[in-house]
Design a protein around this motif. Sequence first.
Motif, PDB file in Angstrom:
ATOM      1  N   THR A 179       0.850  -1.209  -0.170  1.00 15.63           N
ATOM      2  CA  THR A 179       0.040  -0.070   0.002  1.00 15.63           C
ATOM      3  C   THR A 179       0.930   1.271  -0.110  1.00 15.63           C
ATOM      4  O   THR A 179       1.886   1.426   0.786  1.00 15.63           O
ATOM      5  CB  THR A 179      -0.987  -0.200   1.267  1.00 15.63           C
ATOM      6  N   VAL A 180       0.633   2.032  -0.886  1.00 17.79           N
ATOM      7  CA  VAL A 180       1.081   3.229  -1.090  1.00 17.79           C
ATOM      8  C   VAL A 180       0.245   4.397  -1.486  1.00 17.79           C
ATOM      9  O   VAL A 180      -0.724   4.318  -1.739  1.00 17.79           O
ATOM     10  CB  VAL A 180       2.266   3.433  -2.365  1.00 17.79           C
ATOM     11  N   PRO A 181       0.683   5.597  -1.068  1.00 21.97           N
ATOM     12  CA  PRO A 181      -0.161   6.779  -1.366  1.00 21.97           C
ATOM     13  C   PRO A 181      -0.292   6.985  -2.763  1.00 21.97           C
ATOM     14  O   PRO A 181       0.477   6.849  -3.824  1.00 21.97           O
ATOM     15  CB  PRO A 181       0.536   8.154  -0.858  1.00 21.97           C
ATOM     16  N   VAL A 205       7.483   1.229  -4.442  1.00 23.03           N
ATOM     17  CA  VAL A 205       8.354   1.442  -3.530  1.00 23.03           C
ATOM     18  C   VAL A 205       9.740   1.430  -4.167  1.00 23.03           C
ATOM     19  O   VAL A 205      10.710   1.894  -3.643  1.00 23.03           O
ATOM     20  CB  VAL A 205       8.409   0.095  -2.367  1.00 23.03           C
ATOM     21  N   GLU A 206      10.066   1.078  -5.231  1.00 19.23           N
ATOM     22  CA  GLU A 206      11.105   1.077  -6.120  1.00 19.23           C
ATOM     23  C   GLU A 206      11.230   2.302  -7.001  1.00 19.23           C
ATOM     24  O   GLU A 206      12.417   2.656  -7.503  1.00 19.23           O
ATOM     25  CB  GLU A 206      11.285  -0.039  -7.380  1.00 19.23           C
ATOM     26  N   GLY A 207      10.271   3.376  -6.906  1.00 17.88           N
ATOM     27  CA  GLY A 207      10.548   4.502  -7.616  1.00 17.88           C
ATOM     28  C   GLY A 207       9.979   4.596  -8.782  1.00 17.88           C
ATOM     29  O   GLY A 207       9.863   5.607  -9.314  1.00 17.88           O
ATOM     30  N   PRO A 236       2.164  -4.446 -10.914  1.00 19.34           N
ATOM     31  CA  PRO A 236       1.839  -3.081 -10.434  1.00 19.34           C
ATOM     32  C   PRO A 236       0.693  -2.659 -11.016  1.00 19.34           C
ATOM     33  O   PRO A 236      -0.105  -1.900 -10.570  1.00 19.34           O
ATOM     34  CB  PRO A 236       3.170  -2.206 -10.746  1.00 19.34           C
ATOM     35  N   HIS A 237       0.191  -3.187 -12.228  1.00 23.01           N
ATOM     36  CA  HIS A 237      -0.961  -2.609 -12.851  1.00 23.01           C
ATOM     37  C   HIS A 237      -2.162  -3.127 -12.250  1.00 23.01           C
ATOM     38  O   HIS A 237      -3.366  -2.750 -12.480  1.00 23.01           O
ATOM     39  CB  HIS A 237      -0.792  -2.842 -14.534  1.00 23.01           C
ATOM     40  N   ARG A 238      -1.900  -4.189 -11.469  1.00 23.62           N
ATOM     41  CA  ARG A 238      -3.082  -4.784 -10.334  1.00 23.62           C
ATOM     42  C   ARG A 238      -3.215  -4.035  -9.398  1.00 23.62           C
ATOM     43  O   ARG A 238      -2.232  -4.348  -8.448  1.00 23.62           O
ATOM     44  CB  ARG A 238      -2.854  -6.342 -10.090  1.00 23.62           C
TER      45      ARG A 238
END
Length: 279
Positions: A179-181, A205-207, A236-238
Amino acid sequence: MARIPSGVVLRGRGVEFRLAHGTVTVVRGRTTWMAPLEAIGEVVRDGATVRIQPAGGGAGDAVTLTTRNCVAADAFVRSLRTALVDVAQVPNGLPLVTTQVRRHPWLRWLDRPGLLKYLLLAAAYLAFAATALYRAAQEEVVPPVHMVLWLGPIGASLVAKSWRDVFRDAAILRRRGITVPGRIVRYDWVSSEEEYRPIYEFQTVEGRMVVAPSSVLVARYLKSPHLDVTYDPEAPHRARGVGRAGGTVRGVLMAFFGTLMTLSLAVPVFLVLMPLLPG
């Protein structure tokens, strides 16, 4: 270092030359050839005709384009020559040229992944349906069996859709999601569902910046575009917004009624297997 133009396109008499991103693309009919700049031997302009020769290739390997627009032809040739200035040519550029052949628009459905599997499943189901209807005619129960043979595949489709659109992503993200903003950059209208699909933008998280559609639809715009997004680090697209439970109730109902409709296939299955049962 010479500046490579961002993009130059030349068209004429059913052929298209395109220079972009260090690649020359030639389109003729449904066939596309793509060659990196190092595979290009020379480019020659003779009046309104432009000829591109692969490095190390013969006269039969060259591609030509004829246009009425001499200004465009001159601009394309100059741009390509400029791009070739600081490029080291290979001795034989033909192995670097890739070819793609597009199907006729009416036949593009043949390119869908897993098509053979679906065709085999459809053929098997048709054979099963024919056998079930034959047995139903012998038992004089054709109308209800005929209806069930239609309802069963529809129910299976509802179950598959509810799993794909609601439960699968939730299970994967619960197991390994991060979970990220994030924020919603726009909404796409889904006419078949008459709801909106949020499009998220977030940074892993890898930027890495990712723009991904949500698998969960919403009935209206959310009050704030900012929210937390949970994404799958392996894909990441999920992704879906945290707390966005929209569509879950609908998915449960689809799965419930789809399961009931699918289970109704037990009737024709019993008719088909009945001759094989003992007694």
